[in-house]
Design a protein around this motif. Sequence first.
Motif, PDB file in Angstrom:
ATOM      1  N   ARG A 193      58.430  49.457  24.762  1.00 48.87           N
ATOM      2  CA  ARG A 193      58.171  49.753  23.352  1.00 48.87           C
ATOM      3  C   ARG A 193      57.773  51.232  23.258  1.00 48.87           C
ATOM      4  O   ARG A 193      56.831  51.659  23.920  1.00 48.87           O
ATOM      5  CB  ARG A 193      57.040  48.841  22.857  1.00 48.87           C
ATOM      6  CG  ARG A 193      56.303  49.309  21.605  1.00 48.87           C
ATOM      7  CD  ARG A 193      57.168  49.387  20.359  1.00 48.87           C
ATOM      8  NE  ARG A 193      57.765  48.138  19.954  1.00 48.87           N
ATOM      9  CZ  ARG A 193      57.198  47.283  19.078  1.00 48.87           C
ATOM     10  NH1 ARG A 193      56.024  47.559  18.562  1.00 48.87           N
ATOM     11  NH2 ARG A 193      57.828  46.181  18.730  1.00 48.87           N
ATOM     12  N   ARG A 207      56.432  46.167  28.471  1.00 51.85           N
ATOM     13  CA  ARG A 207      55.951  44.805  28.246  1.00 51.85           C
ATOM     14  C   ARG A 207      56.730  43.891  29.179  1.00 51.85           C
ATOM     15  O   ARG A 207      57.951  43.989  29.271  1.00 51.85           O
ATOM     16  CB  ARG A 207      56.187  44.381  26.798  1.00 51.85           C
ATOM     17  CG  ARG A 207      55.558  45.372  25.808  1.00 51.85           C
ATOM     18  CD  ARG A 207      55.715  44.927  24.386  1.00 51.85           C
ATOM     19  NE  ARG A 207      57.101  44.808  23.982  1.00 51.85           N
ATOM     20  CZ  ARG A 207      57.483  44.509  22.737  1.00 51.85           C
ATOM     21  NH1 ARG A 207      56.573  44.275  21.822  1.00 51.85           N
ATOM     22  NH2 ARG A 207      58.755  44.433  22.433  1.00 51.85           N
ATOM     23  N   ASN A 216      57.747  40.012  24.117  1.00 45.30           N
ATOM     24  CA  ASN A 216      56.728  40.208  23.075  1.00 45.30           C
ATOM     25  C   ASN A 216      55.355  39.772  23.579  1.00 45.30           C
ATOM     26  O   ASN A 216      55.241  38.745  24.260  1.00 45.30           O
ATOM     27  CB  ASN A 216      57.050  39.378  21.821  1.00 45.30           C
ATOM     28  CG  ASN A 216      58.422  39.670  21.266  1.00 45.30           C
ATOM     29  OD1 ASN A 216      59.418  39.318  21.877  1.00 45.30           O
ATOM     30  ND2 ASN A 216      58.473  40.332  20.135  1.00 45.30           N
ATOM     31  N   ASP A 251      62.203  49.112  20.538  1.00 43.59           N
ATOM     32  CA  ASP A 251      62.218  48.287  21.759  1.00 43.59           C
ATOM     33  C   ASP A 251      63.494  48.586  22.528  1.00 43.59           C
ATOM     34  O   ASP A 251      64.588  48.467  21.985  1.00 43.59           O
ATOM     35  CB  ASP A 251      62.212  46.789  21.412  1.00 43.59           C
ATOM     36  CG  ASP A 251      60.939  46.346  20.709  1.00 43.59           C
ATOM     37  OD1 ASP A 251      59.938  47.086  20.784  1.00 43.59           O
ATOM     38  OD2 ASP A 251      60.950  45.269  20.095  1.00 43.59           O
ATOM     39  N   GLU A 264      65.769  46.738  19.429  1.00 39.52           N
ATOM     40  CA  GLU A 264      65.552  46.818  17.980  1.00 39.52           C
ATOM     41  C   GLU A 264      64.691  48.016  17.610  1.00 39.52           C
ATOM     42  O   GLU A 264      63.996  48.597  18.449  1.00 39.52           O
ATOM     43  CB  GLU A 264      64.920  45.532  17.425  1.00 39.52           C
ATOM     44  CG  GLU A 264      63.498  45.299  17.863  1.00 39.52           C
ATOM     45  CD  GLU A 264      62.747  44.310  16.976  1.00 39.52           C
ATOM     46  OE1 GLU A 264      63.167  44.049  15.831  1.00 39.52           O
ATOM     47  OE2 GLU A 264      61.702  43.819  17.424  1.00 39.52           O
ATOM     48  N   ASN A 266      61.684  48.803  14.925  1.00 41.49           N
ATOM     49  CA  ASN A 266      60.723  48.198  13.997  1.00 41.49           C
ATOM     50  C   ASN A 266      60.188  49.275  13.061  1.00 41.49           C
ATOM     51  O   ASN A 266      59.560  50.235  13.510  1.00 41.49           O
ATOM     52  CB  ASN A 266      59.530  47.623  14.774  1.00 41.49           C
ATOM     53  CG  ASN A 266      59.935  46.472  15.681  1.00 41.49           C
ATOM     54  OD1 ASN A 266      60.113  45.349  15.226  1.00 41.49           O
ATOM     55  ND2 ASN A 266      60.123  46.768  16.960  1.00 41.49           N
TER      56      ASN A 266
END
Length: 298
Positions: A193, A207, A216, A251, A264, A266
Amino acid sequence: MSYSGWLIYNAGLISKKFTEMNRWYEQAGQSINMEVTSIKNTEVYAFIKENQLFVDGQKNNPDFVLFLDKDIRLADQFERLGIPVFNSKETIDICDNKITMYQILAQHNLPIPNTIFAPMIFPGNVEADAAFLDFIEKELSYPMIVKEAYGSFGAQVYLVKNRKELEEKNRDLLHIPHLYQTLIESSVGRDIRIHIVGDKVVASMMRSSIEDFRANVTNGGKMEAVDPPESFKKLAIQASLATGADFSGVDLLFGKNGEPIICEVNSNAHIKNIFDCTRVDVTKDILQYIKVQLTKNS
Ligand SMILES: Nc1ncnc2c1ncn2[C@@H]1O[C@H](COP(=O)(O)OP(=O)(O)O)[C@@H](O)[C@H]1O
Ligand SMILES: [Mg+2]
């Protein structure tokens, strides 16, 4: 010059995590002489009266809006009134819908996993289309990823291992916008991230989860502060800029040769996990960036 802004958040998000985040923005504002007032989206009324647009928060209109909500109709109203909105209505709209987001990223020739969008089917038709499933099988192999267009925290992301599961998922999601995607095997349970403000990386964390294919934190992903390779930083910046974001959390997945692939972007990335992991308070970077933009345009 000092600026005063409204931080708009959703009336449904009143947990401690969210109110704490609002306080951080207010404090970060104070430290650079900006007044930030947190207001729920239900406390600002967007309306038209005698053919004119208004927003009424029972206060004077702000110099800017920090839009932490996804109520794009409200964001649109602010923009139509000429009030600068960060992130823009357009960016929030793009990032909220994973289908639109992948379309934009691909149009910018940025690397994403191969993706097939489900056709929109009105509720009158309840039959899955076998030919469409055949097409998915021809293009993608098992196990594959299925994602709803709207979702977060990994909750609307699924792994499908065979035809039976594909048929089931397709039936469950028949009337819900969704997509089918290549599983990046080299990245299972792992991603990076990267928080971007403007065209700069401000914080990054890896992560990883041993329990789940999703990295996540909500799914058990463990956070670790990292300084990603240049290729990852560069791609995260490109992805963020492609969506027009002023600030974002991107990500990235690990390709089989260690190359970055976008998972993605965000537009409404949370700032608490990244702070807990890296001690970087992204709110300061975001407000400082907004200040520079307002000064530039004044
Ligand atoms: N194509 C993929 N290949 C491998 N892992 C993926 C893929 N897409 C998503 N994931 C995993 O699932 C997680 C959630 O997916 P994401 O698209 O970011 O949805 P959300 O918006 O719910 O976070 C990612 O952080 C990643 O760990
Ligand atoms: Mg994600």
